[in-house]
Design a protein around this motif. Structure first.
Motif, PDB file in Angstrom:
ATOM      1  N   ARG A  29       0.822  -1.123  -0.180  1.00 39.77           N
ATOM      2  CA  ARG A  29      -0.122   0.125  -0.056  1.00 39.77           C
ATOM      3  C   ARG A  29       1.053   1.305  -0.123  1.00 39.77           C
ATOM      4  O   ARG A  29       0.643   2.278  -0.783  1.00 39.77           O
ATOM      5  CB  ARG A  29      -0.890  -0.107   1.321  1.00 39.77           C
ATOM      6  CG  ARG A  29      -1.906   1.205   1.276  1.00 39.77           C
ATOM      7  CD  ARG A  29      -2.727   0.983   2.617  1.00 39.77           C
ATOM      8  NE  ARG A  29      -3.644   2.065   2.691  1.00 39.77           N
ATOM      9  CZ  ARG A  29      -3.525   3.373   2.705  1.00 39.77           C
ATOM     10  NH1 ARG A  29      -2.382   3.953   2.845  1.00 39.77           N
ATOM     11  NH2 ARG A  29      -4.587   4.146   2.755  1.00 39.77           N
ATOM     12  N   GLY A  30       1.797   1.275   0.515  1.00 41.96           N
ATOM     13  CA  GLY A  30       2.859   2.293   0.742  1.00 41.96           C
ATOM     14  C   GLY A  30       3.479   2.767  -0.716  1.00 41.96           C
ATOM     15  O   GLY A  30       3.629   3.804  -0.727  1.00 41.96           O
ATOM     16  N   ALA A  31       3.937   1.739  -1.346  1.00 41.53           N
ATOM     17  CA  ALA A  31       4.621   1.894  -2.585  1.00 41.53           C
ATOM     18  C   ALA A  31       3.453   2.356  -3.592  1.00 41.53           C
ATOM     19  O   ALA A  31       3.982   3.443  -4.130  1.00 41.53           O
ATOM     20  CB  ALA A  31       5.089   0.560  -3.067  1.00 41.53           C
ATOM     21  N   VAL A  32       2.334   2.109  -3.565  1.00 43.45           N
ATOM     22  CA  VAL A  32       1.337   2.651  -4.251  1.00 43.45           C
ATOM     23  C   VAL A  32       0.983   4.022  -4.019  1.00 43.45           C
ATOM     24  O   VAL A  32       0.809   5.198  -4.841  1.00 43.45           O
ATOM     25  CB  VAL A  32       0.028   1.815  -4.399  1.00 43.45           C
ATOM     26  CG1 VAL A  32      -1.346   2.586  -5.272  1.00 43.45           C
ATOM     27  CG2 VAL A  32       0.077   0.494  -5.078  1.00 43.45           C
ATOM     28  N   SER A  33       1.014   4.343  -2.870  1.00 45.64           N
ATOM     29  CA  SER A  33       0.663   5.545  -2.288  1.00 45.64           C
ATOM     30  C   SER A  33       1.731   6.692  -2.659  1.00 45.64           C
ATOM     31  O   SER A  33       1.529   7.861  -3.076  1.00 45.64           O
ATOM     32  CB  SER A  33       0.601   5.405  -0.621  1.00 45.64           C
ATOM     33  OG  SER A  33       0.316   6.886   0.015  1.00 45.64           O
TER      34      SER A  33
END
Length: 295
Positions: A29-33
């Motif tokens: 999720r952090g990478a997409v954010s």
């Protein structure tokens, strides 16, 4: 701005959540954010309104969505075309074929080809076998498929024999020839022969010429239908005549040479390099003819 960031933007819009988009991409999720934030920084606009775990596009984000989707689709299409090229799949295929096989078979083949090879530019044309050699030689088509007399002169094109095919001398039930216990050559000459007409340098000619009276038409289906109407007798390939023979609309003449074996062939230019599409197509034709012969 990268294709990956644009793809992430599209998926977040589609799923309504960064977490769901991350799962679809197999990312955290952090990478997409971070990717979305980097895209917003590059464009200088806010793409999403965030509320807890849910997000929805801002007006400018919604306005950009269609163009971003087009970019993603185009990039995927480019990658797929390159993969198919490396795997030996043709990009375009131009085929001329006769109608010795039922149209229902060819409709199914075109549907299956389109679904199996969605990036293929496919063009099917209808032609007589007598005209295919010239079409191959001139580069008008890549592949010619049709029924050929075994006794015909060798083709100038490279020839692949797909299967032998029974060709039968038929006439309408109730026609005077159908009532004879033994049909002679003279009997044949007494009634019109329905043959296949084709263009030659000398003009329009009829392939079959076994009667004093000839009726030339362009395709096998017309020959079949005219014979069934009692116009005359004709030669028909077994796959095309099978249904009418079974129902009794047509009958095989009681002639000593009423059945012969011809060849169903594929003609191709010596410079044509076939790939996965051609291999698949010819395999389907071979299998269909095998089923017809064993029926």
């Amino acid at each position: 701005m990268t294709l990956a960031q644009i793809h992430e933007f599209v998926l977040v819009c589609r799923h309504g959540s960064i977490a769901a988009a991350a799962r679809a991409l197999g990312k955290s999720r952090g990478a997409v954010s971070m990717g979305i934030s980097a895209l917003e920084d590059h464009l200088g606009v806010t793409l999403f309104e965030r509320s807890g775990n849910q997000v929805k596009p801002t007006p400018v984000g919604a306005d950009l969505l269609d163009d971003c989707q087009r970019i993603v689709s185009l990039s995927q299409s480019l990658e797929q075309r390159c993969r198919h090229h490396l795997q030996g799949e043709e990009r375009m295929l131009r085929i001329a074929r006769d109608d010795a096989l039922p149209e229902a078979f060819w409709r199914e083949i075109v549907i299956r080809l389109s679904r199996r090879f969605p990036n293929l530019d496919l063009c099917f044309g209808l032609s007589t076998m007598a005209e295919l050699d010239a079409m191959i030689a001139s580069g008008e088509v890549d592949l010619g498929i049709g029924l050929r007399r075994v006794s015909s002169k060798p083709s100038a094109s490279e020839t692949v024999v797909l299967s032998p095919v029974r060709v039968m001398m038929v006439v309408a039930a109730g026609h005077p020839l159908s009532l004879l216990q033994q049909v002679s050559e003279q009997d044949l000459r007494d009634y019109p022969c329905i043959g296949q007409a084709h263009f030659t340098p000398q003009g329009l000619r009829v392939t079959e010429a076994a009667s004093a009276r000839q009726v030339g038409v362009s395709h096998f289906e017309l020959m079949r239908d005219m014979a069934a109407e009692g116009i005359g007798w004709t030669w028909l390939p077994q796959p095309l005549a099978a249904d009418d023979l079974e129902t009794g609309r047509l009958v095989i003449l009681r002639h000593v040479a009423a059945v012969r074996m011809d060849e169903y062939v594929a003609l191709k230019s010596r410079y044509y390099r076939e790939g996965q599409v051609t291999d698949w197509l010819l395999a389907q034709v071979r299998e269909y003819l095998r089923r017809c012969e064993s029926a």
